[in-house]
Design a protein around this motif. Structure first.
Motif, short mmCIF file in Angstrom:
data_model
loop_
_atom_site.label_atom_id
_atom_site.label_comp_id
_atom_site.label_asym_id
_atom_site.label_seq_id
_atom_site.Cartn_x
_atom_site.Cartn_y
_atom_site.Cartn_z
N ILE A 1 0.83 -1.21 0.00
CA ILE A 1 0.00 0.00 0.00
C ILE A 1 0.86 1.25 0.00
CG2 ILE A 1 -1.68 1.31 1.34
CD1 ILE A 1 -2.79 -1.41 2.25
N ILE A 2 1.90 1.31 0.88
CA ILE A 2 2.66 2.56 0.99
C ILE A 2 3.81 2.62 0.00
CG2 ILE A 2 2.11 2.82 3.43
CD1 ILE A 2 4.96 1.93 4.04
N GLY A 3 4.25 1.47 -0.55
CA GLY A 3 5.47 1.40 -1.37
C GLY A 3 5.62 2.58 -2.31
N PRO A 4 6.68 3.39 -2.16
CA PRO A 4 6.76 4.64 -2.91
C PRO A 4 6.83 4.43 -4.43
CG PRO A 4 8.78 4.25 -1.71
CD PRO A 4 7.83 3.20 -1.26
N SER A 5 7.44 3.34 -4.89
CA SER A 5 7.57 3.20 -6.34
C SER A 5 7.05 1.83 -6.77
CB SER A 5 9.02 3.36 -6.76
OG SER A 5 9.77 2.30 -6.25
N LEU A 6 6.90 1.68 -8.09
CA LEU A 6 6.37 0.42 -8.63
C LEU A 6 7.23 -0.80 -8.28
CD1 LEU A 6 4.16 -0.82 -10.29
CD2 LEU A 6 5.47 -0.36 -12.33
N PRO A 7 8.58 -0.74 -8.44
CA PRO A 7 9.37 -1.93 -8.09
C PRO A 7 9.19 -2.38 -6.65
CG PRO A 7 10.69 -0.43 -9.35
CD PRO A 7 9.42 0.28 -9.07
N ASP A 8 9.03 -1.40 -5.73
CA ASP A 8 8.79 -1.78 -4.33
C ASP A 8 7.57 -2.66 -4.21
OD1 ASP A 8 10.83 -0.49 -2.82
OD2 ASP A 8 9.94 1.41 -3.42
N ARG A 9 6.52 -2.24 -4.90
CA ARG A 9 5.28 -3.01 -4.81
C ARG A 9 5.44 -4.38 -5.43
NH1 ARG A 9 2.79 2.26 -5.94
NH2 ARG A 9 1.88 2.91 -3.96
N VAL A 10 6.21 -4.44 -6.53
CA VAL A 10 6.38 -5.74 -7.19
C VAL A 10 7.16 -6.70 -6.30
CG1 VAL A 10 7.32 -6.91 -9.19
CG2 VAL A 10 6.23 -4.73 -9.46
N ILE A 11 8.19 -6.17 -5.59
CA ILE A 11 8.94 -7.03 -4.66
C ILE A 11 8.01 -7.56 -3.58
CG2 ILE A 11 10.80 -7.11 -3.01
CD1 ILE A 11 12.04 -4.78 -4.52
N ALA A 12 7.17 -6.67 -3.06
CA ALA A 12 6.25 -7.09 -2.00
C ALA A 12 5.28 -8.15 -2.53
CB ALA A 12 5.50 -5.88 -1.45
N LEU A 13 4.83 -7.98 -3.78
CA LEU A 13 3.93 -8.99 -4.35
C LEU A 13 4.65 -10.33 -4.49
CD1 LEU A 13 1.99 -7.12 -7.15
CD2 LEU A 13 1.03 -8.29 -5.21
N ASP A 14 5.93 -10.26 -4.88
CA ASP A 14 6.74 -11.48 -4.99
C ASP A 14 6.80 -12.20 -3.66
OD1 ASP A 14 8.32 -13.15 -6.53
OD2 ASP A 14 10.16 -12.23 -5.82
#
Lengths: 114, 106, 159
Positions: free
Chosen positions: B30-43
């Motif tokens: 939710i808070i991840g500042p950039s797209l790659p952050d969110r993708v890592i979290a999804l991983d």
């Protein structure tokens, strides 16, 4: 007797594996930038999931299921670094800056193959 | 405590720990500042999902669920690869995608 | 020789995945493995696998040991209250001795799962591997540890 020992051991592996998963999540939340977070996700995450799959192999007592659990673990070991590497590369090439704490940066975007 | 009781207790505790991990990872999504952050979290979310299934396998004794774990691992890996390609083609991190960028990237 | 061994290994993996070790299933798996290998017959490597078995096992053991070590180290780092002070991240250029694509791929994958390092990219001329490290206190020592550990073992296996 051996069944009892294996069940105790599997329970222990389960607790350890889920603890590693939790630490990976904490790492993803606490670490400062994309590249350091990737360390937490790829290492602690792989380790935690791998330990849980190993725990299945200890309680199954069936050759086919044990082999399948091991196959799942090996598959995980093969794919996790590839995914982490691809993401790190994509993040760097699109210009996502590493944290200001980075003390050394020898990576030159001109030398990379786009 | 017998070994079966211990196994069940460990399963229950593992469910709790994994739920907490799931929750923390979702905060980063939710808070991840950039797209790659969110993708890592999804991983990582996929890994935690596989872990969940593994605990379910031990807890209930239905070893058939192991196939689902393998399939989830496959799909998760492909999703991460696809996301990495998407990040590469989406353009630069800070500025919006310019026309020239689009042409050089594609 | 490589062909036969590869098809047998693939047939065993097929039997493991489909979870039945009947003769019929093994034959089916072997047929599929044979066809799959026949498709890539031009790219198969030279047939020296048995003599390398001991070195491959040594590499695997080293890998599992380092994986456990790295996970524990990351876990401790994350739990520290003064984590930010301990963290000295950096990108390092690692000069490659390994030449072929297969060696570089294996090395990059192993580096990603070992303590505090994560491979990011290879330079265009395949001479330098860029590695992200969690704590760069001594750059030369880090490069030396990778070169003496994994890289030399991988080159031995592939030679």
């Amino acid at each position: 007797m051996i069944v009892t020992i294996f069940q105790y051991f599997a329970g222990f592996l389960m607790l350890l594996g889920s603890a590693f998963c939790l630490l990976a999540a904490v790492g993803i939340l606490r670490l400062p930038d994309i590249y350091t977070r990737m360390h937490a996700a790829s290492k602690a995450g792989t380790m935690g999931t791998g330990l849980l799959l190993t725990a299945i192999a200890f309680v199954a007592f069936d050759g086919a299921i044990i082999l399948r659990a091991i196959a799942a673990f090996v598959f995980l070991l093969l794919t996790a670094p590839v995914a982490a590497h691809l993401l790190a590369r994509a993040a760097f090439l699109t210009g996502h800056k590493p944290t200001e704490m980075t003390i050394i940066n020898e990576l030159d975007i001109k030398k990379l193959d786009k | 405590m017998s070994s079966v009781e211990f196994l069940n207790l460990a399963g229950t505790i593992s469910f709790g720990i994994l739920s907490l991990a799931f929750f923390l990872t979702i905060i980063r999504i939710i808070i991840g500042p950039s797209l790659p952050d969110r993708v890592i979290a999804l991983d990582l979310l996929v890994y935690i999902g596989i872990s969940y299934i593994a605990v379910v396998v031990i807890y209930t004794g239905y070893f058939l669920y192991l196939d689902i774990a393998i399939a989830l691992g496959l799909v998760g890996f492909l999703a991460t690869v696809a996301f990495a390609r998407f990040i590469l083609h989406r353009g630069k991190a800070d500025e919006p995608v310019k026309k020239s960028d689009k042409e050089t990237n594609s | 020789m490589n062909f036969a061994l590869g098809s047998i290994v693939l047939a065993l993996i097929w039997a493991a995945i489909t979870a039945s070790f009947t003769l019929l299933n093994l034959i089916l798996g072997w047929a599929i493995a044979f066809m799959a290998l026949w498709l890539i017959r031009k790219n198969l490597a030279s047939p020296v696998l048995f003599s390398k078995a001991r070195k491959i096992v040594a590499l695997g053991a080293l890998f599992f040991y380092e994986l456990a070590l790295s996970a524990i180290r990351v876990a401790f780092l994350v739990l520290m209250p003064n984590m930010k002070a301990q963290l000295k991240p950096g990108f390092i250029a690692f000069p490659l001795t390994a030449k072929s694509d297969g060696e570089i791929t294996l090395l990059a994958n192993l580096i990603t799962l070992t303590p505090g390092t994560l491979s990011v990219d290879v330079s265009k001329d395949k001479k330098v591997l860029y590695v992200h490290a969690l704590s760069v206190t001594d750059k030369e020592a880090l490069i030396k540890s990778i070169a003496d550990g994994f890289e030399s073992k991988i080159i031995e296996v592939f030679k």
